[in-house]
Design a protein around this motif. Structure first.
Motif, PDB file in Angstrom:
ATOM      1  N   PRO A 205      56.831  52.782  47.394  1.00  0.00           N
ATOM      2  CA  PRO A 205      56.098  51.517  47.183  1.00  0.00           C
ATOM      3  C   PRO A 205      55.518  51.447  45.782  1.00  0.00           C
ATOM      4  O   PRO A 205      55.309  52.462  45.115  1.00  0.00           O
ATOM      5  N   ASP A 206      55.244  50.249  45.336  1.00  0.00           N
ATOM      6  CA  ASP A 206      54.702  50.052  43.999  1.00  0.00           C
ATOM      7  C   ASP A 206      53.345  50.718  43.898  1.00  0.00           C
ATOM      8  O   ASP A 206      52.481  50.547  44.745  1.00  0.00           O
ATOM      9  N   SER A 207      53.163  51.485  42.836  1.00  0.00           N
ATOM     10  CA  SER A 207      51.890  52.165  42.629  1.00  0.00           C
ATOM     11  C   SER A 207      50.901  51.218  41.954  1.00  0.00           C
ATOM     12  O   SER A 207      51.269  50.177  41.414  1.00  0.00           O
ATOM     13  N   LEU A 208      49.644  51.606  41.974  1.00  0.00           N
ATOM     14  CA  LEU A 208      48.588  50.779  41.399  1.00  0.00           C
ATOM     15  C   LEU A 208      48.714  50.766  39.880  1.00  0.00           C
ATOM     16  O   LEU A 208      48.718  51.829  39.239  1.00  0.00           O
ATOM     17  N   PRO A 209      48.818  49.585  39.235  1.00  0.00           N
ATOM     18  CA  PRO A 209      48.924  49.538  37.769  1.00  0.00           C
ATOM     19  C   PRO A 209      47.576  49.817  37.122  1.00  0.00           C
ATOM     20  O   PRO A 209      46.517  49.597  37.706  1.00  0.00           O
ATOM     21  N   SER A 210      47.621  50.305  35.903  1.00  0.00           N
ATOM     22  CA  SER A 210      46.397  50.606  35.157  1.00  0.00           C
ATOM     23  C   SER A 210      45.970  49.391  34.334  1.00  0.00           C
ATOM     24  O   SER A 210      46.631  48.352  34.347  1.00  0.00           O
ATOM     25  N   GLY A 211      44.876  49.546  33.603  1.00  0.00           N
ATOM     26  CA  GLY A 211      44.407  48.478  32.711  1.00  0.00           C
ATOM     27  C   GLY A 211      43.426  47.545  33.380  1.00  0.00           C
ATOM     28  O   GLY A 211      42.218  47.621  33.156  1.00  0.00           O
ATOM     29  N   VAL A 212      43.940  46.638  34.209  1.00  0.00           N
ATOM     30  CA  VAL A 212      43.116  45.640  34.888  1.00  0.00           C
ATOM     31  C   VAL A 212      43.327  45.763  36.395  1.00  0.00           C
ATOM     32  O   VAL A 212      44.470  45.759  36.864  1.00  0.00           O
ATOM     33  N   LEU A 213      42.235  45.880  37.135  1.00  0.00           N
ATOM     34  CA  LEU A 213      42.291  45.965  38.598  1.00  0.00           C
ATOM     35  C   LEU A 213      42.056  44.577  39.172  1.00  0.00           C
ATOM     36  O   LEU A 213      40.983  43.986  38.995  1.00  0.00           O
ATOM     37  N   ARG A 214      43.070  44.032  39.841  1.00  0.00           N
ATOM     38  CA  ARG A 214      42.950  42.692  40.414  1.00  0.00           C
ATOM     39  C   ARG A 214      41.990  42.743  41.607  1.00  0.00           C
ATOM     40  O   ARG A 214      42.236  43.442  42.572  1.00  0.00           O
ATOM     41  N   MET A 215      40.893  41.998  41.512  1.00  0.00           N
ATOM     42  CA  MET A 215      39.897  42.001  42.578  1.00  0.00           C
ATOM     43  C   MET A 215      39.250  40.629  42.677  1.00  0.00           C
ATOM     44  O   MET A 215      39.332  39.800  41.761  1.00  0.00           O
ATOM     45  N   LYS A 216      38.593  40.408  43.808  1.00  0.00           N
ATOM     46  CA  LYS A 216      37.900  39.158  44.076  1.00  0.00           C
ATOM     47  C   LYS A 216      36.517  39.480  44.633  1.00  0.00           C
ATOM     48  O   LYS A 216      36.388  40.276  45.557  1.00  0.00           O
ATOM     49  N   LYS A 217      35.506  38.865  44.056  1.00  0.00           N
ATOM     50  CA  LYS A 217      34.134  39.090  44.531  1.00  0.00           C
ATOM     51  C   LYS A 217      33.897  38.285  45.801  1.00  0.00           C
ATOM     52  O   LYS A 217      34.133  37.086  45.847  1.00  0.00           O
ATOM     53  N   CYS A 218      33.429  38.957  46.839  1.00  0.00           N
ATOM     54  CA  CYS A 218      33.161  38.316  48.130  1.00  0.00           C
ATOM     55  C   CYS A 218      31.644  38.223  48.350  1.00  0.00           C
ATOM     56  O   CYS A 218      30.846  38.678  47.538  1.00  0.00           O
ATOM     57  N   LEU A 219      31.293  37.624  49.473  1.00  0.00           N
ATOM     58  CA  LEU A 219      29.894  37.586  49.886  1.00  0.00           C
ATOM     59  C   LEU A 219      29.435  39.027  50.143  1.00  0.00           C
ATOM     60  O   LEU A 219      30.211  39.848  50.646  1.00  0.00           O
ATOM     61  N   PRO A 220      28.201  39.397  49.788  1.00  0.00           N
ATOM     62  CA  PRO A 220      27.739  40.768  50.043  1.00  0.00           C
ATOM     63  C   PRO A 220      27.953  41.170  51.496  1.00  0.00           C
ATOM     64  O   PRO A 220      27.856  40.349  52.418  1.00  0.00           O
ATOM     65  N   ALA A 221      28.249  42.435  51.698  1.00  0.00           N
ATOM     66  CA  ALA A 221      28.565  42.915  53.043  1.00  0.00           C
ATOM     67  C   ALA A 221      27.409  42.712  54.013  1.00  0.00           C
ATOM     68  O   ALA A 221      27.629  42.448  55.197  1.00  0.00           O
ATOM     69  N   ASN A 222      26.174  42.808  53.526  1.00  0.00           N
ATOM     70  CA  ASN A 222      25.003  42.647  54.402  1.00  0.00           C
ATOM     71  C   ASN A 222      24.287  41.331  54.156  1.00  0.00           C
ATOM     72  O   ASN A 222      23.057  41.241  54.298  1.00  0.00           O
ATOM     73  N   SER A 223      25.024  40.288  53.768  1.00  0.00           N
ATOM     74  CA  SER A 223      24.392  38.994  53.486  1.00  0.00           C
ATOM     75  C   SER A 223      23.728  38.399  54.726  1.00  0.00           C
ATOM     76  O   SER A 223      22.771  37.630  54.619  1.00  0.00           O
ATOM     77  N   ALA A 224      24.215  38.744  55.929  1.00  0.00           N
ATOM     78  CA  ALA A 224      23.602  38.226  57.153  1.00  0.00           C
ATOM     79  C   ALA A 224      22.232  38.860  57.403  1.00  0.00           C
ATOM     80  O   ALA A 224      21.399  38.268  58.106  1.00  0.00           O
ATOM     81  N   ARG A 225      21.987  40.034  56.833  1.00  0.00           N
ATOM     82  CA  ARG A 225      20.672  40.682  56.952  1.00  0.00           C
ATOM     83  C   ARG A 225      20.442  41.580  55.743  1.00  0.00           C
ATOM     84  O   ARG A 225      20.677  42.802  55.797  1.00  0.00           O
ATOM     85  N   PRO A 226      20.007  41.027  54.623  1.00  0.00           N
ATOM     86  CA  PRO A 226      19.717  41.864  53.443  1.00  0.00           C
ATOM     87  C   PRO A 226      18.566  42.821  53.725  1.00  0.00           C
ATOM     88  O   PRO A 226      17.657  42.529  54.506  1.00  0.00           O
ATOM     89  N   SER A 227      18.605  43.956  53.075  1.00  0.00           N
ATOM     90  CA  SER A 227      17.546  44.947  53.261  1.00  0.00           C
ATOM     91  C   SER A 227      16.302  44.542  52.472  1.00  0.00           C
ATOM     92  O   SER A 227      16.387  43.977  51.380  1.00  0.00           O
ATOM     93  N   GLU A 228      15.134  44.847  53.036  1.00  0.00           N
ATOM     94  CA  GLU A 228      13.878  44.525  52.371  1.00  0.00           C
ATOM     95  C   GLU A 228      13.489  45.572  51.338  1.00  0.00           C
ATOM     96  O   GLU A 228      12.499  45.385  50.622  1.00  0.00           O
ATOM     97  N   ASP A 229      14.236  46.657  51.267  1.00  0.00           N
ATOM     98  CA  ASP A 229      13.955  47.715  50.296  1.00  0.00           C
ATOM     99  C   ASP A 229      15.288  48.242  49.762  1.00  0.00           C
ATOM    100  O   ASP A 229      16.345  47.698  50.070  1.00  0.00           O
ATOM    101  N   ARG A 230      15.248  49.283  48.989  1.00  0.00           N
ATOM    102  CA  ARG A 230      16.458  49.834  48.371  1.00  0.00           C
ATOM    103  C   ARG A 230      17.442  50.334  49.423  1.00  0.00           C
ATOM    104  O   ARG A 230      17.047  51.027  50.372  1.00  0.00           O
ATOM    105  N   LEU A 231      18.714  49.969  49.238  1.00  0.00           N
ATOM    106  CA  LEU A 231      19.769  50.500  50.103  1.00  0.00           C
ATOM    107  C   LEU A 231      20.153  51.894  49.637  1.00  0.00           C
ATOM    108  O   LEU A 231      20.273  52.145  48.429  1.00  0.00           O
TER     109      LEU A 231
END
Length: 533
Positions: A205-231
């Motif tokens: 299978p095609d290996s991961l190319p270098s240089g630029v990593l294709r990604m998409k920013k999503c809603l934070p994983a804990n957006s339904a309940r953000p922590s009130e202090d440091r994670l």
């Protein structure tokens, strides 16, 4: 005198004389036939003058088969004409050089519009953010307009997979056709060879190319309940499409990962127990959570929804239980104690079965891919390799250039070992060399962090190494392991979204990447190269 006895008749109006009806002309069959023939000739002439209209009408209103047959006949006639021309050229004794010279003498098509300013030798600043991706070194801080146009043309052609056929000259097309004919002959020969040989011809299978990593920013994983202090923790479930977060707000939460809403599944509160670290068990049915200053730790059974506190551990002589790792074979934890001790704890009986000790304090622990070996990094910059079955130290080496070790991680494929230091340098070693050599040399020293490298994580396919420092904002980098180079597009320049990261994690098939930051959020990113969760 008018007679009164006479009855008068009604007066009738005088009618105009009736007109005679015109007789229809007699039918002349001969004249009608001549008129019809004349109209037919006119229609035929019109059809001959505009044949393209007739072809268009046939294509729109039907007769596709007749049109295709006619086009095929035209191609055959053109091929016959080309063959006759080639035979004539061979008979006349013309060489290939003469053909090429004749093609070069043909007039080339000029540009439709020429700007005189383009011909001026003007230097262009390449440090601008829209042009910095085109430079190939620091020496190209400025570039002429002509060179910049050529560089942009090359980049466009690479993105399009080469020069489009419509932009090629007739000479180039002729040479390509000759090469294609030769390649077809070679392919036929190779096809014959394939029929004579046996083996595995399935491509990897095609290996991961270098240089630029294709990604998409999503809603934070804990957006339904953000922590009130440091994670302090973010981890994906080993088999389900679930992510867990935990932090100093004394809670552990589970979320379903869909990249859009990430709904909350469940959240538990641990009274007066700020969570320092939480992890899934090997089978994914239990969550283990430890705190900062407690010897007690919690076990959360997700199947039954039961939270069990473990107050004492038989055979454990430690003031607190803080750092731990889940053993790959399951059913056991490796606790990091003080004064260089490592304790193997079984979850079934809640007792320590054996202990190991190194010189100095332990700064990080990593298991090999099969769980038979464990790598322990000390704060003195030494790495110890222990055999888990015999509890013997089988190797020991000094991390190259390290003054104080801070973290360690081993790749799931058993190929790489990464060691982080307080200076921010992360050395990437061959795991085989670390097992057999007393002085292994790193394959690459990653120097992209300016503060202490506190977190190291490999993705499940061992193609990416994520490194981070919790001492500075946006101090996260992703390393492409095949080329040992850093991806240039993460984190995004001048856009704060990562902040200070204390934990990094990939989903089971590398489809998602998340981290825990000091703002109580777990930013989530979709890695587009990987198709599965």
């Amino acid at each position: 005198m008018e007679d009164v006895n006479v009855i008068k008749l009604p007066v009738t109006e005088e009618r105009a004389p009736a007109k005679k009806k015109a007789r229809p002309p007699k039918f002349n069959a001969r004249q009608e036939a001549q008129t019809r023939q004349k109209n037919v000739r006119r229609l035929a002439v019109l059809g001959e003058e505009d044949g393209s209209v007739k072809l268009l009408e046939e294509l729109v209103f039907g007769a596709e088969d007749e049109l295709v047959e006619r086009l095929v006949e035209q191609e055959d006639e053109q091929q016959d004409d080309m063959l006759l021309l080639q035979d004539g050229a061979e008979d006349s004794g013309e060489s290939d050089a003469e053909d090429e010279a004749r093609l070069q003498r043909q007039p080339t098509r000029g540009a439709a519009w020429v700007d005189e300013d383009d011909e001026l030798e003007e230097a262009v600043d390449m440090k601008h953010r829209y042009r910095k991706d085109l430079i190939r070194g620091e020496a190209e801080s400025t570039m002429t307009k002509q060179k910049l146009q050529q560089r942009m043309r090359e980049q466009f052609q690479r993105s399009m997979g080469g020069t489009p056929s419509w932009a090629e000259s007739s000479t180039v097309k002729k040479r390509k056709k000759e090469r294609d004919d030769e390649d077809d002959e070679e392919d036929e020969d190779e096809g014959d060879d394939l029929l004579r040989r046996t083996g595995n011809f399935v491509a990897s299978p095609d290996s991961l190319p270098s240089g630029v990593l294709r990604m998409k920013k999503c809603l934070p994983a804990n957006s339904a309940r953000p922590s009130e202090d440091r994670l302090t923790t973010v981890q994906f479930h080993p088999s389900a499409q679930v992510v867990m977060t935990a932090g100093l707000d004394q809670s552990v939460s589970l979320f379903q990962v869909d990249g859009k809403t990430n709904p909350k599944i469940q959240s538990i509160h641990l009274d007066r127990f700020p969570v320092h670290k939480a992890q899934f068990s090997q089978d994914g049915e239990t969550v283990i959570a430890t705190s900062l200053k407690n010897k007690m730790f919690y076990l959360y059974d997700m199947m039954e929804g039961r939270v069990t506190p473990v107050h004492t551990v038989r055979g454990l002589n430690e003031a607190r239980v803080k750092e731990f790792s889940v053993c790959p074979e399951g059913g056991a934890l490796l606790l990091t104690g003080t004064n260089g001790y490592l304790h193997l704890l079984t979850l079934k009986t809640k007792e320590v079965v054996r202990s190991m000790k190194i010189n100095g304090d332990i700064s990080g622990v990593a298991f090999s891919h099969d769980g038979s070996k464990v790598f322990a990094n000390s704060e003195e910059g030494e790495v110890y390799v222990w055999d888990m079955r015999s509890s013997r130290c089988v190797n020991r080496f000094t991390d190259d250039g390290c003054v104080k070790g801070t973290s360690i991680a081993a790749s799931p494929n058993g190929r790489y070992l990464a060691c982080g230091s307080q200076s921010g340098v992360v050395n990437v070693y061959s795991q085989e060399a670390c097992l057999n050599s007393a002085n292994p040399k790193p394959l690459r020293a990653v120097m992209n962090l300016l503060t202490s490298a506190t977190s190291l994580t490999f993705n499940p396919s061992s193609e990416i190494l994520a490194i981070a420092s919790r001492a500075e904002d946006e101090a996260v980098r992703l390393v492409h392991l095949s080329s040992l180079s850093v991806f240039s597009n993460f984190p995004v320049s001048k856009k704060k979204m990562v902040y200070r990261a204390s934990c990094l994690n990939f989903s089971p098939h590398s489809g998602f990447f998340s981290l825990a930051n000091n703002k109580g959020h777990a930013p989530l990113f979709r890695l587009l190269h990987y198709k599965d969760f």
